[in-house]
Design a protein around this motif. Sequence first.
Motif, mmCIF file in Angstrom:
data_model
loop_
_atom_site.group_PDB
_atom_site.id
_atom_site.type_symbol
_atom_site.label_atom_id
_atom_site.label_comp_id
_atom_site.label_asym_id
_atom_site.label_seq_id
_atom_site.Cartn_x
_atom_site.Cartn_y
_atom_site.Cartn_z
ATOM 1 N N GLY A 1 1.790 -2.758 5.556
ATOM 2 C CA GLY A 1 0.577 -2.932 6.336
ATOM 3 C C GLY A 1 0.808 -3.198 7.804
ATOM 4 O O GLY A 1 -0.096 -3.644 8.521
ATOM 5 N N ILE B 1 4.528 1.128 6.804
ATOM 6 C CA ILE B 1 3.177 1.430 6.323
ATOM 7 C C ILE B 1 2.875 0.657 5.040
ATOM 8 O O ILE B 1 1.791 0.079 4.892
ATOM 9 C CB ILE B 1 3.017 2.944 6.096
ATOM 10 C CG1 ILE B 1 3.033 3.676 7.443
ATOM 11 C CG2 ILE B 1 1.726 3.261 5.327
ATOM 12 C CD1 ILE B 1 3.028 5.186 7.330
ATOM 13 N N ARG B 2 3.832 0.629 4.127
ATOM 14 C CA ARG B 2 3.610 -0.053 2.838
ATOM 15 C C ARG B 2 3.350 -1.548 3.020
ATOM 16 O O ARG B 2 2.637 -2.171 2.236
ATOM 17 C CB ARG B 2 4.812 0.170 1.921
ATOM 18 C CG ARG B 2 5.046 1.640 1.592
ATOM 19 C CD ARG B 2 6.263 1.840 0.736
ATOM 20 N NE ARG B 2 5.967 1.660 -0.677
ATOM 21 C CZ ARG B 2 6.890 1.550 -1.629
ATOM 22 N NH1 ARG B 2 8.174 1.568 -1.299
ATOM 23 N NH2 ARG B 2 6.540 1.401 -2.888
ATOM 24 N N ARG C 1 3.734 11.522 -1.796
ATOM 25 C CA ARG C 1 3.762 10.059 -1.726
ATOM 26 C C ARG C 1 5.215 9.606 -1.713
ATOM 27 O O ARG C 1 6.040 10.099 -2.483
ATOM 28 C CB ARG C 1 3.054 9.472 -2.947
ATOM 29 C CG ARG C 1 3.079 7.950 -3.047
ATOM 30 C CD ARG C 1 2.308 7.473 -4.274
ATOM 31 N NE ARG C 1 2.989 7.816 -5.520
ATOM 32 C CZ ARG C 1 3.870 7.033 -6.158
ATOM 33 N NH1 ARG C 1 4.194 5.844 -5.636
ATOM 34 N NH2 ARG C 1 4.423 7.407 -7.294
ATOM 35 N N GLU D 1 -0.269 2.130 10.563
ATOM 36 C CA GLU D 1 -1.086 3.108 9.847
ATOM 37 C C GLU D 1 -0.516 4.517 9.984
ATOM 38 O O GLU D 1 -0.668 5.352 9.101
ATOM 39 C CB GLU D 1 -2.525 3.094 10.399
ATOM 40 C CG GLU D 1 -3.249 1.773 10.216
ATOM 41 C CD GLU D 1 -3.551 1.469 8.764
ATOM 42 O OE1 GLU D 1 -3.762 2.420 7.987
ATOM 43 O OE2 GLU D 1 -3.564 0.277 8.404
ATOM 44 N N SER E 1 -0.919 5.840 6.223
ATOM 45 C CA SER E 1 -1.466 4.996 5.167
ATOM 46 C C SER E 1 -2.659 5.704 4.535
ATOM 47 O O SER E 1 -3.155 6.715 5.059
ATOM 48 C CB SER E 1 -1.918 3.662 5.752
ATOM 49 O OG SER E 1 -3.034 3.877 6.628
ATOM 50 N N GLU E 2 -3.141 5.181 3.434
ATOM 51 C CA GLU E 2 -4.315 5.774 2.790
ATOM 52 C C GLU E 2 -5.534 5.713 3.711
ATOM 53 O O GLU E 2 -6.327 6.668 3.782
ATOM 54 C CB GLU E 2 -4.621 5.057 1.482
ATOM 55 C CG GLU E 2 -5.773 5.669 0.699
ATOM 56 C CD GLU E 2 -5.966 5.044 -0.668
ATOM 57 O OE1 GLU E 2 -6.927 5.443 -1.370
ATOM 58 O OE2 GLU E 2 -5.171 4.161 -1.038
ATOM 59 N N GLN F 1 0.840 -1.192 0.000
ATOM 60 C CA GLN F 1 0.000 0.000 0.000
ATOM 61 C C GLN F 1 0.882 1.251 0.000
ATOM 62 O O GLN F 1 2.084 1.180 0.255
ATOM 63 C CB GLN F 1 -0.932 -0.001 1.202
ATOM 64 C CG GLN F 1 -0.258 -0.027 2.560
ATOM 65 C CD GLN F 1 -1.260 -0.081 3.704
ATOM 66 O OE1 GLN F 1 -2.473 -0.118 3.504
ATOM 67 N NE2 GLN F 1 -0.756 -0.092 4.931
ATOM 68 N N GLU F 2 0.271 2.367 -0.308
ATOM 69 C CA GLU F 2 1.031 3.606 -0.402
ATOM 70 C C GLU F 2 1.293 4.190 0.982
ATOM 71 O O GLU F 2 0.519 4.004 1.925
ATOM 72 C CB GLU F 2 0.275 4.636 -1.243
ATOM 73 C CG GLU F 2 0.018 4.204 -2.683
ATOM 74 C CD GLU F 2 1.281 4.144 -3.524
ATOM 75 O OE1 GLU F 2 2.378 4.438 -3.004
ATOM 76 O OE2 GLU F 2 1.180 3.786 -4.704
ATOM 77 N N ALA F 3 2.408 4.907 1.082
ATOM 78 C CA ALA F 3 2.752 5.655 2.300
ATOM 79 C C ALA F 3 2.823 7.124 1.931
ATOM 80 O O ALA F 3 3.470 7.499 0.942
ATOM 81 C CB ALA F 3 4.078 5.182 2.867
ATOM 82 N N TYR F 4 2.163 7.954 2.720
ATOM 83 C CA TYR F 4 2.076 9.381 2.428
ATOM 84 C C TYR F 4 2.686 10.211 3.546
ATOM 85 O O TYR F 4 2.499 9.902 4.725
ATOM 86 C CB TYR F 4 0.613 9.799 2.246
ATOM 87 C CG TYR F 4 -0.107 9.064 1.131
ATOM 88 C CD1 TYR F 4 0.062 9.445 -0.193
ATOM 89 C CD2 TYR F 4 -0.948 7.985 1.414
ATOM 90 C CE1 TYR F 4 -0.595 8.771 -1.213
ATOM 91 C CE2 TYR F 4 -1.604 7.316 0.405
ATOM 92 C CZ TYR F 4 -1.426 7.702 -0.912
ATOM 93 O OH TYR F 4 -2.077 7.034 -1.927
#
Length: 398
Positions: free
Chosen positions: A111, A108-109, A280, A114, A266-267, A6-9
């Motif tokens: 999982g 985060i990527r 991102r 968060e 996380s998103e 998943q993306e990390a912001y």
Amino acid sequence: MSKQIQEAYIVAATRTPVAKRNGMFRNVRPDDMLAHVLAAVVAKVPGLDAHEIGDVIVGCAMPEAEQGMNVARIGLLLAGLPNSVPGITINRFCSSGLQAVADAAARIRLGEAEVMIAAGTESMSVMPQIMGNKISLNPAIFAKEENLGIAFGMGLTAEKVAQQWQISRDEQDAFAVQSNQRAAAAIAAGAFRDEITPYTVRTHVPGDGGTVRVSERICDTDEGPRGDATVQSLGKLKPVFAARGSVTAGNSSQMSDGAGAVLLMSEAAVKRYGVTPIARFCSYSVAGVPPEIMGIGPVEAIPRALKAAGISQGDLDWIELNEAFAAQAIAVMRQLGIDPAKVNPQGGAIALGHPLGATGVIRAATLMSAFQRTPARYGMISMCIGTGMGAAGVFERL
């Protein structure tokens, strides 16, 4: 069963102003600087439940003395974060701060978290010398000629790079002058204002009748830039690492004090808190090179990071290339064919300082600020690393 990446912001970033060694932060502890930026970055997300922070990862190149004892955990507790929040201090020398950002993003990527905080702190004022309290090199280093570079001082490696890539003294001094001019102009324009959380330095001095007077100074501006530097003035400085060398105090990074922090989500967390991400996290890479030419490390790391991000070098709009020494920064740009106009538009470490393990996060705060003020889409942070490595991280503005 494998998990989907998943993306990390990055949703918030801040830093202290950077002080000269034995300058405005000479009596400020590195754990206090760290606590300051940790509290500030959390405050940038109103309503954030700090219990959700999965970890606080802190880069520190010399994790000993006042910045030892797992400064990450101490700093977060001093910042008032809940006891439930863990902390870890990591060390990859000059890329420690950027490594902290990459490690936080990775959690985060995958999982595993968060909300994460990446930070860095370094006080070169509290350290008795650049290599820390006790130097204890392994004698085996000196048994083989190919290992001698491990024991080289950083300045000597810069001399080696200058020789191998034929970087003249005049080129180095001109680069240093440009760094100072860009930094001075950026300060005058207020470009750093939003990324800096001012730090109040309190000094206790004897008063009349046995009283103690407390004076306060609000520090909100980087202390290092020398806007009046010229090629002529720098040309008067003597080489400091080799008798017939070209590397001087004027074309090298400054020893400094400072701290920075970024908050990543996380998103799902972004949506839950209703925050607007700044950027991102795209990729990170680290690579090794011969220790005696450690300054060329980014030449190996940058292409790998770009490949992992799925972009080309031409796609980069803003590059924060740490100026450990003018010689190595010029060599990296020349070797990779990087457009100098995209590199350190607001000056680099020669002017702004280089608080070692904190630099990567401090420059991340600068990049995030640039993303909010300019149309730059892709940005990169890169630096060389002692003992022969280079690191690079790529970010996309949202």
